[in-house]
Design a protein around this motif. Structure first.
Motif, PDB file in Angstrom:
ATOM      1  N   PHE A  30       0.815  -1.219   0.000  1.00 12.27           N
ATOM      2  CA  PHE A  30       0.000   0.000   0.000  1.00 12.27           C
ATOM      3  C   PHE A  30       0.851   1.273   0.000  1.00 12.27           C
ATOM      4  CE2 PHE A  30      -2.285   3.339   2.362  1.00 12.27           C
ATOM      5  CZ  PHE A  30      -3.435   3.445   1.590  1.00 12.27           C
ATOM      6  N   PHE A  31       1.723   1.423   0.984  1.00 10.31           N
ATOM      7  CA  PHE A  31       2.470   2.675   1.102  1.00 10.31           C
ATOM      8  C   PHE A  31       3.530   2.810   0.012  1.00 10.31           C
ATOM      9  CE2 PHE A  31       0.621   2.484   5.347  1.00 10.31           C
ATOM     10  CZ  PHE A  31       0.199   3.805   5.513  1.00 10.31           C
ATOM     11  N   ASP A  32       4.107   1.700  -0.426  1.00  8.83           N
ATOM     12  CA  ASP A  32       5.057   1.780  -1.533  1.00  8.83           C
ATOM     13  C   ASP A  32       4.372   2.301  -2.787  1.00  8.83           C
ATOM     14  OD1 ASP A  32       7.670   0.453  -0.508  1.00  8.83           O
ATOM     15  OD2 ASP A  32       6.095  -0.917   0.122  1.00  8.83           O
ATOM     16  N   GLY A  33       3.135   1.861  -3.005  1.00 12.24           N
ATOM     17  CA  GLY A  33       2.380   2.364  -4.148  1.00 12.24           C
ATOM     18  C   GLY A  33       2.083   3.844  -4.037  1.00 12.24           C
ATOM     19  N   LEU A  34       1.703   4.287  -2.845  1.00 20.85           N
ATOM     20  CA  LEU A  34       1.437   5.712  -2.635  1.00 20.85           C
ATOM     21  C   LEU A  34       2.680   6.547  -2.905  1.00 20.85           C
ATOM     22  CD1 LEU A  34      -1.263   4.839  -1.344  1.00 20.85           C
ATOM     23  CD2 LEU A  34      -0.823   6.493   0.485  1.00 20.85           C
ATOM     24  N   LEU A  35       3.794   6.117  -2.347  1.00 21.58           N
ATOM     25  CA  LEU A  35       5.015   6.913  -2.416  1.00 21.58           C
ATOM     26  C   LEU A  35       5.650   6.881  -3.801  1.00 21.58           C
ATOM     27  CD1 LEU A  35       6.505   5.915   1.047  1.00 21.58           C
ATOM     28  CD2 LEU A  35       5.493   8.104   0.430  1.00 21.58           C
ATOM     29  N   ALA A  36       5.230   5.949  -4.663  1.00 19.27           N
ATOM     30  CA  ALA A  36       5.772   5.904  -6.021  1.00 19.27           C
ATOM     31  C   ALA A  36       5.336   7.109  -6.845  1.00 19.27           C
ATOM     32  CB  ALA A  36       5.348   4.608  -6.716  1.00 19.27           C
ATOM     33  N   GLY A  37       4.246   7.755  -6.431  1.00 18.71           N
ATOM     34  CA  GLY A  37       3.794   8.956  -7.131  1.00 18.71           C
ATOM     35  C   GLY A  37       3.101   8.680  -8.451  1.00 18.71           C
TER      36      GLY A  37
END
Length: 285
Positions: A30-37
């Motif tokens: 979840f957070f890796d996807g968010l932070l990928a932009g």
């Protein structure tokens, strides 16, 4: 682990693969996807209209609302200097469960916030619905009632040791609960690391306090996700001892040990003891 990896750019996906030391990922966390932009990848990870259930925002439905949610989340992550600690991935064909601890700047210093995410998937592994579970108490100092996200399923079957634990919890039977745990089993409450109970003595003291209101804590079982090692149970809490409660959503993860008994249980809800039970509860609990 909700996001579809094939929708991300090669550099973004490689960063995630390197982070988790994997050759491939079934889903992007979840957070890796968010932070990928790469917001388009998040939107397209849904089977249809994006739908997210969030403890603060409530139901977020529709592409426009979802894009605003992602923008607000990324601003919040940056402002709070968020660091995400991976705890567990639990992935089956119909559903994925992700557990993390979010470390962030609170109003009075760093806060460790346990969080669980449940993503229902279709046959193409696109998200049907995404549900986030965590307690607001580490952030605000108080708990908030959260209405049900799912309805009870009377046909649901949990693994035997989880069913044993649930029957003992509903009955308020401390000995039966301890029998479901490994001798060195661990329970973590929704508030996080300051609320961990290890071994039989600490577990007994905790559950005796829980049952001081004249009975057990029955849960409505709504969804089970089990990979043979860990089991996630999404539920509605409906009573605390002799006090009926307005149904409240929660999720628990149960990890089996080598003997098949519970090595660990981690809770994600925001339930408060009823007033008649709070005398037995410590001021910090």
């Amino acid at each position: 682990m909700p996001w579809a990896p094939e929708l991300f750019s090669a550099p973004a996906l490689q960063h995630v693969l390197d982070k988790y030391q994997r050759e491939r990922l079934r889903s992007v966390p979840f957070f890796d996807g968010l932070l990928a932009g790469e917001v388009d990848a998040l939107v397209e990870s849904f089977a249809g209209v994006p739908e997210v259930h969030h403890p603060v925002r409530g139901r977020i439905r529709g592409e426009g609302a979802f894009r605003r949610f992602i923008s607000d989340m990324n601003s919040w992550l940056a402002a709070r200097a968020v660091e995400v600690e991976h705890v567990n991935f639990l992935i089956t064909d119909p559903r994925g469960i992700e557990e993390v601890v979010v470390h962030l700047d609170g109003d009075h210093g760093r806060v460790a916030l346990p969080m669980a995410l449940a993503a229902d998937h279709d046959e193409r592994e696109r998200i049907v619905e995404l549900r986030l579970y965590y307690s607001l108490r580490p952030l605000t100092g108080r708990r908030e009632h959260r209405p049900p996200l799912l309805q009870p399923d009377l046909e649901l079957r949990a693994p035997a040791v989880v069913d044993q634990h649930q029957r003992a919890l509903a009955a308020g039977d401390v000995d039966a609960i301890l029998a479901a745990f490994e001798p060195d089993g661990v329970l973590r409450e929704p508030d996080g690391d300051g609320h961990v109970h290890r071994g039989a003595d600490e577990l007994r003291a905790h559950y005796e306090r829980c049952f001081a209101n004249g009975g057990g804590i029955p849960l409505e079982h709504c969804a089970v996700t089990d990979d043979g090692r860990a089991c996630a149970l999404e539920y509605n809490m409906v009573a605390w001892g002799r006090t009926a409660l307005a149904p409240e959503a929660g999720l628990a993860v149960y990890v089996r040990g080598d003997s098949g008994r519970l090595a660990a249980a981690r809770l994600y809800d925001d339930a408060d003891p009823p007033p008649s039970a709070q005398a037995a509860w410590p001021a910090t609990g």
